[in-house]
Design an enzyme around this catalytic site. Sequence first.
Site, PDB file in Angstrom:
ATOM      1  N   GLU A 116       0.825  -1.215   0.000  1.00  0.00           N
ATOM      2  CA  GLU A 116       0.000   0.000   0.000  1.00  0.00           C
ATOM      3  C   GLU A 116       0.853   1.256   0.000  1.00  0.00           C
ATOM      4  O   GLU A 116       1.956   1.262   0.531  1.00  0.00           O
ATOM      5  CB  GLU A 116      -0.876   0.006   1.266  1.00  0.00           C
ATOM      6  N   CYS A 135       3.088   8.425   1.333  1.00  0.00           N
ATOM      7  CA  CYS A 135       3.584   7.467   2.318  1.00  0.00           C
ATOM      8  C   CYS A 135       3.805   6.141   1.586  1.00  0.00           C
ATOM      9  O   CYS A 135       2.868   5.606   0.980  1.00  0.00           O
ATOM     10  CB  CYS A 135       2.504   7.342   3.393  1.00  0.00           C
ATOM     11  N   CYS A 142       5.488  -7.214   7.631  1.00  0.00           N
ATOM     12  CA  CYS A 142       6.530  -6.708   8.538  1.00  0.00           C
ATOM     13  C   CYS A 142       6.772  -7.750   9.622  1.00  0.00           C
ATOM     14  O   CYS A 142       5.835  -8.357  10.130  1.00  0.00           O
ATOM     15  CB  CYS A 142       6.095  -5.395   9.184  1.00  0.00           C
ATOM     16  N   CYS A 146       4.134  -5.229  15.695  1.00  0.00           N
ATOM     17  CA  CYS A 146       3.504  -4.372  16.709  1.00  0.00           C
ATOM     18  C   CYS A 146       2.017  -4.725  16.740  1.00  0.00           C
ATOM     19  O   CYS A 146       1.359  -4.738  15.694  1.00  0.00           O
ATOM     20  CB  CYS A 146       3.702  -2.896  16.358  1.00  0.00           C
ATOM     21  N   CYS A 149      -0.891  -2.779  14.826  1.00  0.00           N
ATOM     22  CA  CYS A 149      -0.623  -2.394  13.437  1.00  0.00           C
ATOM     23  C   CYS A 149      -1.131  -3.462  12.476  1.00  0.00           C
ATOM     24  O   CYS A 149      -0.858  -4.649  12.668  1.00  0.00           O
ATOM     25  CB  CYS A 149       0.882  -2.188  13.267  1.00  0.00           C
ATOM     26  N   CYS A 366      -1.279   2.069   7.265  1.00  0.00           N
ATOM     27  CA  CYS A 366      -0.974   1.157   6.155  1.00  0.00           C
ATOM     28  C   CYS A 366      -1.044  -0.309   6.552  1.00  0.00           C
ATOM     29  O   CYS A 366      -0.698  -0.666   7.651  1.00  0.00           O
ATOM     30  CB  CYS A 366       0.395   1.476   5.611  1.00  0.00           C
TER      31      CYS A 366
HETATM   32  N1  SAH Z   1       7.836   0.202  10.512  1.00  0.00           N
HETATM   33  C1  SAH Z   1       8.088   1.581  10.590  1.00  0.00           C
HETATM   34  C2  SAH Z   1       7.404   2.395   9.497  1.00  0.00           C
HETATM   35  C3  SAH Z   1       6.036   1.953   9.122  1.00  0.00           C
HETATM   36  S1  SAH Z   1       4.788   2.084  10.378  1.00  0.00           S
HETATM   37  C4  SAH Z   1       7.739   2.117  11.959  1.00  0.00           C
HETATM   38  O1  SAH Z   1       7.107   1.417  12.746  1.00  0.00           O
HETATM   39  O2  SAH Z   1       8.116   3.252  12.236  1.00  0.00           O
HETATM   40  C5  SAH Z   1       4.515   3.845  10.309  1.00  0.00           C
HETATM   41  C6  SAH Z   1       3.822   4.429  11.510  1.00  0.00           C
HETATM   42  O3  SAH Z   1       2.443   4.009  11.536  1.00  0.00           O
HETATM   43  C7  SAH Z   1       4.442   3.991  12.815  1.00  0.00           C
HETATM   44  O4  SAH Z   1       4.727   5.079  13.656  1.00  0.00           O
HETATM   45  C8  SAH Z   1       3.369   3.106  13.361  1.00  0.00           C
HETATM   46  O5  SAH Z   1       3.470   2.992  14.717  1.00  0.00           O
HETATM   47  C9  SAH Z   1       2.090   3.762  12.861  1.00  0.00           C
HETATM   48  N2  SAH Z   1       0.921   2.903  13.021  1.00  0.00           N
HETATM   49  C10 SAH Z   1       0.834   1.582  12.812  1.00  0.00           C
HETATM   50  N3  SAH Z   1      -0.404   1.120  13.153  1.00  0.00           N
HETATM   51  C11 SAH Z   1      -1.110   2.180  13.570  1.00  0.00           C
HETATM   52  C12 SAH Z   1      -2.439   2.352  14.069  1.00  0.00           C
HETATM   53  N4  SAH Z   1      -3.268   1.321  14.217  1.00  0.00           N
HETATM   54  N5  SAH Z   1      -2.833   3.594  14.405  1.00  0.00           N
HETATM   55  C13 SAH Z   1      -1.993   4.657  14.272  1.00  0.00           C
HETATM   56  N6  SAH Z   1      -0.733   4.557  13.817  1.00  0.00           N
HETATM   57  C14 SAH Z   1      -0.280   3.331  13.480  1.00  0.00           C
HETATM   58 FE1  SF4 Z   2       6.084  -3.104  11.405  1.00  0.00          FE
HETATM   59 FE2  SF4 Z   2       3.724  -1.944  11.797  1.00  0.00          FE
HETATM   60 FE3  SF4 Z   2       5.458  -2.155  13.822  1.00  0.00          FE
HETATM   61 FE4  SF4 Z   2       5.983  -0.436  11.791  1.00  0.00          FE
HETATM   62  S1  SF4 Z   2       4.275  -0.325  13.260  1.00  0.00           S
HETATM   63  S2  SF4 Z   2       7.405  -1.895  12.771  1.00  0.00           S
HETATM   64  S3  SF4 Z   2       5.091  -1.602  10.080  1.00  0.00           S
HETATM   65  S4  SF4 Z   2       4.479  -3.876  12.735  1.00  0.00           S
END
Ligand code: SAH
Ligand code: SF4
Length: 402
Positions: A116, A135, A142, A146, A149, A366
């Site tokens: 995406e 973005c 990944c 997390c 996410c 994303c």
């Molecule tokens: N993996 C990298 C970059 C991609 S994620 C990272 O974690 O920084 C990009 C951002 O989107 C991160 O700050 C992540 O914490 C945020 N993100 C992921 N899931 C989310 C959610 N459900 N609500 C708000 N932000 C989210």
């Molecule tokens: Fe991976 Fe999502 Fe965590 Fe970023 S926020 S490191 S994309 S699992």
Amino acid sequence: MPFEGAAVAPVQPLINLPPAGARDPRPGLSGLTPERIADWLTDHRQPAYRGRQLADHLWSGAAQSADELHTLPQGLRMDLATQFRVSTLCETEIQPADNGLTQKALHRLDDGRLIESVLMRYPARGWRRARATVCISSQAGCAVGCPFCATGELGFERDLETSEIVDQARFWRHWLAGVGQRLTNVVFMGMGEPLLNTERVLEAAAALTDSGRFGLGARHVTISTSGVVPGMERLIAERPQYTLAVSLHAARPELRDVLVPLNRRYPVRQVVDAAARYAAATGRRVTYEYVMIDGINDMHDDAVALTRLLHGQRAHVNLIPMNLVAHTPWQPSSMERIEAFALQLRGAGVGATVRRNRGAEIGAACGQLAADRAGAPPPAAVARRRELLVVESAAALARPGS
Ligand code: SAH
Ligand code: SF4
């Protein structure tokens, strides 16, 4: 490269993806250096100006296939098509949100993997010029996992090629040209962990900021990381002018172990130390991303821990209400709570901004579109995961000193 070596296994991916199809062996043109393209043209007895014509098509024009390289002779187009792909994005579906200010794309790659990218347009306001930020994804899926996410739910699929990363930005530049607008910023905040695909991400960022190629200013590119210290060390050594964003989400180590499982491998203090050295090496302020989750990381003590951690740093915190995308047991913090948290940080001398999610109605965090396409996970797996997260987060919050 998936991440390995955590002391405790992070929550497992929820979704079982179908096996990927075969890869197209032809490299994407946008991932090749100008020198490599020049050598190829010389080997094919082409004059140097063909390189410039090809570059015009790639970097400012709309060409998505060799047929569209219309200033090049037919024979050369055919030779190029047998060896390279002009675009590595096979199909793209676009969904608008926020009255069209946000556009979200789901791109299908050669092997059927889905990634995406999101376009966010900000109209001019006061002295600020209009911006169009894209973005982009650096990996399919990944490995960090997390638990709030959507990408994390997919698990790790594969690293993206340099051209697959760059082609997302090319796609949006072309789309924006169609509505008479310019792309101004690129952020690596889509699917994947950029610093677990460092080589290709740095190649892509170099292409995006090369004046002979995509031509963005380095300060208009942001690399976001969940805290991969070796990748951060590489950035410190190379001192690019990219903006570094660190996804923190918790200052207390026990809680961060749950929210960002990579913390078990690279503890938060090491991450903040590396970020401080990046700030010192580049003179650029580091941004910390902090997703606000109700009753989990949004309390008075969390703000105290955060100000202790960032005290004296050249840093700024972005507070983001959690987007309700993942199968978590948690809810976003209320706006009042987020504002109070921001006030507490500012009162202690740490700069903080409250961000409002864009495109929440289509799941602009994303990974959600790709996760939805992969099908709903079995309810029993969702229930087990929720239970585990409740137990893990409660244990982290109950630990003395946390
Ligand atoms: N993996 C990298 C970059 C991609 S994620 C990272 O974690 O920084 C990009 C951002 O989107 C991160 O700050 C992540 O914490 C945020 N993100 C992921 N899931 C989310 C959610 N459900 N609500 C708000 N932000 C989210
Ligand atoms: Fe991976 Fe999502 Fe965590 Fe970023 S926020 S490191 S994309 S699992």
